[in-house]
Design a protein around this motif. Structure first.
Motif, PDB file in Angstrom:
ATOM      1  N   VAL A  31       5.711  -2.100   6.060  1.00  0.00           N
ATOM      2  CA  VAL A  31       4.566  -2.067   4.928  1.00  0.00           C
ATOM      3  C   VAL A  31       3.392  -1.064   5.462  1.00  0.00           C
ATOM      4  CG1 VAL A  31       2.671  -3.194   3.410  1.00  0.00           C
ATOM      5  CG2 VAL A  31       5.017  -4.407   3.721  1.00  0.00           C
ATOM      6  N   ARG A  32       2.972  -0.147   4.607  1.00  0.00           N
ATOM      7  CA  ARG A  32       2.014   0.602   5.156  1.00  0.00           C
ATOM      8  C   ARG A  32       0.980   0.684   3.996  1.00  0.00           C
ATOM      9  NH1 ARG A  32       3.070   2.886  10.095  1.00  0.00           N
ATOM     10  NH2 ARG A  32       1.069   4.132  10.067  1.00  0.00           N
ATOM     11  N   VAL A  33      -0.517   0.922   4.128  1.00  0.00           N
ATOM     12  CA  VAL A  33      -1.276   0.796   2.930  1.00  0.00           C
ATOM     13  C   VAL A  33      -2.168   2.054   3.605  1.00  0.00           C
ATOM     14  CG1 VAL A  33      -3.174  -0.371   1.616  1.00  0.00           C
ATOM     15  CG2 VAL A  33      -1.225  -1.756   2.585  1.00  0.00           C
ATOM     16  N   GLY A  78     -11.190  -0.308  -4.125  1.00  0.00           N
ATOM     17  CA  GLY A  78     -10.612   0.955  -4.833  1.00  0.00           C
ATOM     18  C   GLY A  78      -9.103   0.976  -4.687  1.00  0.00           C
ATOM     19  N   PRO A  79      -8.629   2.200  -5.597  1.00  0.00           N
ATOM     20  CA  PRO A  79      -7.143   2.055  -5.740  1.00  0.00           C
ATOM     21  C   PRO A  79      -6.637   2.375  -4.484  1.00  0.00           C
ATOM     22  CG  PRO A  79      -8.168   3.194  -7.391  1.00  0.00           C
ATOM     23  CD  PRO A  79      -9.393   2.915  -6.556  1.00  0.00           C
ATOM     24  N   VAL A  80      -5.252   1.864  -4.085  1.00  0.00           N
ATOM     25  CA  VAL A  80      -4.647   2.120  -2.844  1.00  0.00           C
ATOM     26  C   VAL A  80      -3.249   2.284  -3.073  1.00  0.00           C
ATOM     27  CG1 VAL A  80      -6.408   0.821  -1.589  1.00  0.00           C
ATOM     28  CG2 VAL A  80      -4.403  -0.054  -2.161  1.00  0.00           C
ATOM     29  N   THR A  81      -2.429   3.134  -2.099  1.00  0.00           N
ATOM     30  CA  THR A  81      -1.138   3.326  -2.077  1.00  0.00           C
ATOM     31  C   THR A  81      -0.410   2.425  -1.362  1.00  0.00           C
ATOM     32  OG1 THR A  81      -1.370   5.345  -3.341  1.00  0.00           O
ATOM     33  CG2 THR A  81       0.924   4.857  -2.126  1.00  0.00           C
ATOM     34  N   VAL A  82       0.483   1.548  -1.511  1.00  0.00           N
ATOM     35  CA  VAL A  82       1.318   0.932  -0.637  1.00  0.00           C
ATOM     36  C   VAL A  82       2.785   1.428  -0.537  1.00  0.00           C
ATOM     37  CG1 VAL A  82       2.318  -1.664  -0.190  1.00  0.00           C
ATOM     38  CG2 VAL A  82      -0.027  -1.318  -1.370  1.00  0.00           C
ATOM     39  N   ARG A  83       3.197   1.519   0.577  1.00  0.00           N
ATOM     40  CA  ARG A  83       4.660   2.142   1.048  1.00  0.00           C
ATOM     41  C   ARG A  83       5.466   0.775   1.656  1.00  0.00           C
ATOM     42  NH1 ARG A  83       7.859   5.310   4.469  1.00  0.00           N
ATOM     43  NH2 ARG A  83       9.012   6.738   3.441  1.00  0.00           N
ATOM     44  N   ILE A  84       6.506   0.464   1.076  1.00  0.00           N
ATOM     45  CA  ILE A  84       7.330  -0.542   1.592  1.00  0.00           C
ATOM     46  C   ILE A  84       8.796   0.054   1.751  1.00  0.00           C
ATOM     47  CG2 ILE A  84       8.284  -2.947   0.844  1.00  0.00           C
ATOM     48  CD1 ILE A  84       6.013  -3.259  -0.883  1.00  0.00           C
ATOM     49  N   LEU A 132      10.477   4.750  -6.646  1.00  0.00           N
ATOM     50  CA  LEU A 132      11.427   4.498  -5.435  1.00  0.00           C
ATOM     51  C   LEU A 132      11.719   5.784  -5.070  1.00  0.00           C
ATOM     52  CD1 LEU A 132      14.391   2.413  -7.038  1.00  0.00           C
ATOM     53  CD2 LEU A 132      12.393   1.691  -5.590  1.00  0.00           C
ATOM     54  N   GLU A 133      11.642   5.977  -3.700  1.00  0.00           N
ATOM     55  CA  GLU A 133      11.795   7.262  -2.863  1.00  0.00           C
ATOM     56  C   GLU A 133      13.267   7.210  -2.617  1.00  0.00           C
ATOM     57  OE1 GLU A 133       9.402   7.597   0.587  1.00  0.00           O
ATOM     58  OE2 GLU A 133       7.461   7.160  -0.623  1.00  0.00           O
ATOM     59  N   ASP A 134      13.788   6.259  -1.997  1.00  0.00           N
ATOM     60  CA  ASP A 134      15.437   6.389  -2.021  1.00  0.00           C
ATOM     61  C   ASP A 134      15.630   4.692  -2.416  1.00  0.00           C
ATOM     62  OD1 ASP A 134      14.930   4.889   0.591  1.00  0.00           O
ATOM     63  OD2 ASP A 134      14.404   6.729   1.290  1.00  0.00           O
ATOM     64  N   ASP A 135      16.866   4.186  -1.784  1.00  0.00           N
ATOM     65  CA  ASP A 135      17.426   3.002  -2.066  1.00  0.00           C
ATOM     66  C   ASP A 135      16.568   1.783  -1.182  1.00  0.00           C
ATOM     67  OD1 ASP A 135      19.556   1.676  -3.231  1.00  0.00           O
ATOM     68  OD2 ASP A 135      20.256   1.008  -1.850  1.00  0.00           O
ATOM     69  N   HIS A 136      15.922   2.134  -0.262  1.00  0.00           N
ATOM     70  CA  HIS A 136      15.230   1.167   0.596  1.00  0.00           C
ATOM     71  C   HIS A 136      13.913   1.534   0.558  1.00  0.00           C
ATOM     72  CE1 HIS A 136      19.141  -0.781   1.971  1.00  0.00           C
ATOM     73  NE2 HIS A 136      19.580   0.417   1.862  1.00  0.00           N
ATOM     74  N   THR A 137      13.134   2.422  -0.072  1.00  0.00           N
ATOM     75  CA  THR A 137      11.784   2.620   0.148  1.00  0.00           C
ATOM     76  C   THR A 137      11.289   2.863  -1.214  1.00  0.00           C
ATOM     77  OG1 THR A 137      12.414   4.116   2.151  1.00  0.00           O
ATOM     78  CG2 THR A 137      10.173   4.427   1.106  1.00  0.00           C
ATOM     79  N   THR A 193       7.081   3.023  -3.295  1.00  0.00           N
ATOM     80  CA  THR A 193       5.481   2.983  -3.361  1.00  0.00           C
ATOM     81  C   THR A 193       5.102   2.077  -4.442  1.00  0.00           C
ATOM     82  OG1 THR A 193       5.527   5.098  -4.406  1.00  0.00           O
ATOM     83  CG2 THR A 193       5.376   5.086  -1.804  1.00  0.00           C
ATOM     84  N   LEU A 194       3.933   1.704  -4.190  1.00  0.00           N
ATOM     85  CA  LEU A 194       3.050   0.775  -5.444  1.00  0.00           C
ATOM     86  C   LEU A 194       1.639   1.429  -5.390  1.00  0.00           C
ATOM     87  CD1 LEU A 194       3.963  -2.641  -4.548  1.00  0.00           C
ATOM     88  CD2 LEU A 194       5.128  -1.124  -6.150  1.00  0.00           C
ATOM     89  N   THR A 195       1.092   1.738  -6.418  1.00  0.00           N
ATOM     90  CA  THR A 195      -0.205   1.773  -6.630  1.00  0.00           C
ATOM     91  C   THR A 195      -0.970   0.686  -7.094  1.00  0.00           C
ATOM     92  OG1 THR A 195      -0.078   4.255  -7.232  1.00  0.00           O
ATOM     93  CG2 THR A 195      -2.337   3.034  -7.584  1.00  0.00           C
ATOM     94  N   LEU A 196      -2.099  -0.073  -6.353  1.00  0.00           N
ATOM     95  CA  LEU A 196      -2.759  -0.961  -6.567  1.00  0.00           C
ATOM     96  C   LEU A 196      -4.218  -0.646  -7.116  1.00  0.00           C
ATOM     97  CD1 LEU A 196      -1.893  -3.618  -3.776  1.00  0.00           C
ATOM     98  CD2 LEU A 196      -0.637  -3.248  -6.050  1.00  0.00           C
ATOM     99  N   ASP A 197      -4.476  -1.036  -8.289  1.00  0.00           N
ATOM    100  CA  ASP A 197      -6.172  -0.811  -8.653  1.00  0.00           C
ATOM    101  C   ASP A 197      -7.105  -1.647  -8.161  1.00  0.00           C
ATOM    102  OD1 ASP A 197      -5.017  -2.896 -10.438  1.00  0.00           O
ATOM    103  OD2 ASP A 197      -5.944  -1.989 -12.118  1.00  0.00           O
ATOM    104  N   ARG A 198      -6.680  -2.730  -7.814  1.00  0.00           N
ATOM    105  CA  ARG A 198      -7.559  -3.658  -7.319  1.00  0.00           C
ATOM    106  C   ARG A 198      -6.796  -4.886  -6.850  1.00  0.00           C
ATOM    107  NH1 ARG A 198      -6.704  -8.340 -10.731  1.00  0.00           N
ATOM    108  NH2 ARG A 198      -5.824  -7.834 -12.856  1.00  0.00           N
ATOM    109  N   PRO A 199      -7.278  -5.921  -5.902  1.00  0.00           N
ATOM    110  CA  PRO A 199      -6.876  -6.762  -5.099  1.00  0.00           C
ATOM    111  C   PRO A 199      -5.899  -7.701  -5.986  1.00  0.00           C
ATOM    112  CG  PRO A 199      -8.859  -6.865  -4.509  1.00  0.00           C
ATOM    113  CD  PRO A 199      -8.747  -5.935  -5.648  1.00  0.00           C
ATOM    114  N   ARG A 200      -4.522  -8.079  -5.432  1.00  0.00           N
ATOM    115  CA  ARG A 200      -3.685  -8.704  -6.349  1.00  0.00           C
ATOM    116  C   ARG A 200      -2.718  -9.548  -5.206  1.00  0.00           C
ATOM    117  NH1 ARG A 200      -2.849  -7.108 -11.275  1.00  0.00           N
ATOM    118  NH2 ARG A 200      -3.736  -5.053 -12.158  1.00  0.00           N
TER     119      ARG A 200
END
Length: 466
Positions: free
Chosen positions: A43-45, A82-88, A110-115, A117-124
């Motif tokens: 996970v990277r944020v 603030g909005p953040v992008t999460v890559r899993i 989906l970037e590929d079968d195993h990757t 990204t999400l955009t979070l607008d607030r804590p969740r």
């Protein structure tokens, strides 16, 4: 000071300190040395690495029984504003990934079968599920931490980054127990007093104790206390009931994440003979009941369970109930209870089981704005005074003034029965309202096949009436 020593010291400090993105918009907390991390997810944020922890399910003697909770799972915490992008990145295929609760509206890219990204607008708080219950990632995006106590404050019990094994921690009046991000504290906590806080971004870990073998008896035991707040921490692997407020007043549990299902009887949060309890913005995964309210043996002035609110939370129970009210009923009243704005993402047994006994009066309960994922379960609601093995006084209780409003179940077809039945003419069920209840798109009415209204049930109403 030699230059090489200075560089080495700086390297050590950087390895344990929180890492902040510019702004700061994101804070991540490196895991301590000695914590064995799973490798199922990366996970990277905002391009900062977020360490991923593991939680177990079904330790012995419960392993290899009839239950299947999907095996070990992962969880990760970070802070954001603030909005953040999460890559899993996942070892499992993400082609059929489901993100719960779906009410969050989070749609992955989906970037590929195993990757992805999400955009979070607030804590969740999210459950990332590539394969249902099998090895999900629980992702906890917290608000930025404010007002962290100082480590040298004489009223602060402070655990910084690292693995700690105090086993038992006692928190008394006026004290704060602080678990910093990157701290894994292997202990159970006894709270006794007033004006007490337990806070931070660290982990309180009970997973080294066998079933019911912890030194306190609960991961956090709040006894004979008032004005207690638990805020921000993660609890993992409780060996018995997890957070128990007993004979206590004005207790708040806020933004707490429970990663359980390691053993049976690991109830999430149990208000027992307590008043004015607020459970808000929490995530609970447990084997046993997520929230169980109990009237246990009591010798004080007020044994009632009163003014309890559970709100804005996400609930997952692997084996038992989401809410259990009344099975241990040695209190005169259990009343003024509000359960609202909740996502129930996995459940097994009857999620709303209200079964008072011992002449206890269960009354004034509102259940509203609930979103549920159904997996074909037989029962949805049971309102029934009973006598069971937990009761000393072998008589039923009473149920009065219960309201269910704005509840949806979406998912697999199932019976999802609603059962209402009194025990006798005196110990009856009275004044129950159902308003805007939808099960897989079908409105619940008096004529619904799901309704089971038995004897000694009076004034059961449905709105809107057909």
């Amino acid at each position: 000071m030699p230059k090489t020593f200075t560089i080495a010291l700086l390297s050590i400090l950087l390895s344990i300190a929180p890492i902040r993105a510019a702004g700061p918009r994101v804070v991540v907390y490196p895991a301590p040395a000695g914590e064995i991390l799973p490798t199922d997810y990366e996970v990277r944020v905002e391009n900062l690495k977020v360490d991923v922890y593991g939680a177990r399910t079904l330790d012995p003697p419960f392993a290899d029984k009839q239950w299947d909770f999907g095996g070990p799972y992962s969880f990760a915490n970070f802070d954001m504003a603030g909005p953040v992008t999460v890559r899993i990145v996942s070892k499992r295929s993400l082609r059929n990934v489901v993100i719960r609760p779906q009410s969050s509206g989070i749609v992955p890219t989906l970037e590929d079968d195993h990757t992805m990204t999400l955009t979070l607008d607030r804590p969740r708080k999210l459950s990332i599920e590539p394969d249902g219950k099998r090895g999900p990632l629980l992702l906890f995006a917290n608000p930025l931490e404010t007002k962290a106590p100082k480590s040298n404050d004489e009223n602060v019990i402070y655990y910084g980054p690292g693995v700690h094994r105090p086993e038992k921690i006692v928190v008394a009046s006026g004290q704060t127990l602080y678990l910093a991000g990157g701290a894994v504290v292997k202990a159970e906590v006894l709270v006794q007093g007033s004006d007490i806080r337990i806070c931070g971004r660290g982990i309180l870990d009970g997973s080294e104790w066998e079933w019911r073998k912890g030194p306190v008896g609960n991961l956090i035991a709040i006894r004979n206390s008032r004005d207690v707040e638990i805020d921000g921490i993660t609890l993992r692997g409780s060996s018995h009931w997890t957070i128990v407020a007993r004979n206590s007043r004005h207790v708040t549990v806020r933004n707490v994440k429970l990663c359980n299902s390691r053993v049976q009887n690991d109830d999430g949060i149990n208000p027992c003979n307590s008043q004015d309890v607020l459970i808000t913005d929490c995530f609970i995964r447990s084997d046993d009941d997520c929230v169980a309210m109990k009237g246990l043996d009591f010798a004080g002035a007020n044994s009632n369970v009163e003014r309890i609110t559970v709100e804005n939370s996400i609930l997952w129970c692997d084996r038992a109930r989401i809410f259990l009210l009344g099975h241990e009923s040695r209190a005169a009243f259990m009343r003024d209870i509000t359960l609202r704005n909740l996502d129930i993402i996995h459940f097994t047994m009857t999620p709303f089981l209200f079964e008072p006994g011992e002449d206890m009066r269960l009354e004034n309960v509102t259940v509203e704005d609930i979103r549920m994922v159904g997996e074909g379960q037989r029962e949805f609601i049971r309102l029934r005074p009973v006598v069971n093995q937990y009761m000393r006084k072998k008589v039923p209780g009473f149920i009065r003034n219960i309201r269910f409003r704005n509840i949806t179940i979406e998912g697999q077809p199932g019976e999802y029965l609603v059962q209402i039945e009194g025990a006798d003419e005196e110990h009856n069920v009275r004044d129950v309202t159902f308003e805007n209840i939808s099960i897989n798109g079908q409105r619940l009415t008096r004529e619904s096949e799901r309704m089971r209204i038995g004897r000694h049930a009076e004034n059961v109403h449905f709105h809107p009436e057909p």
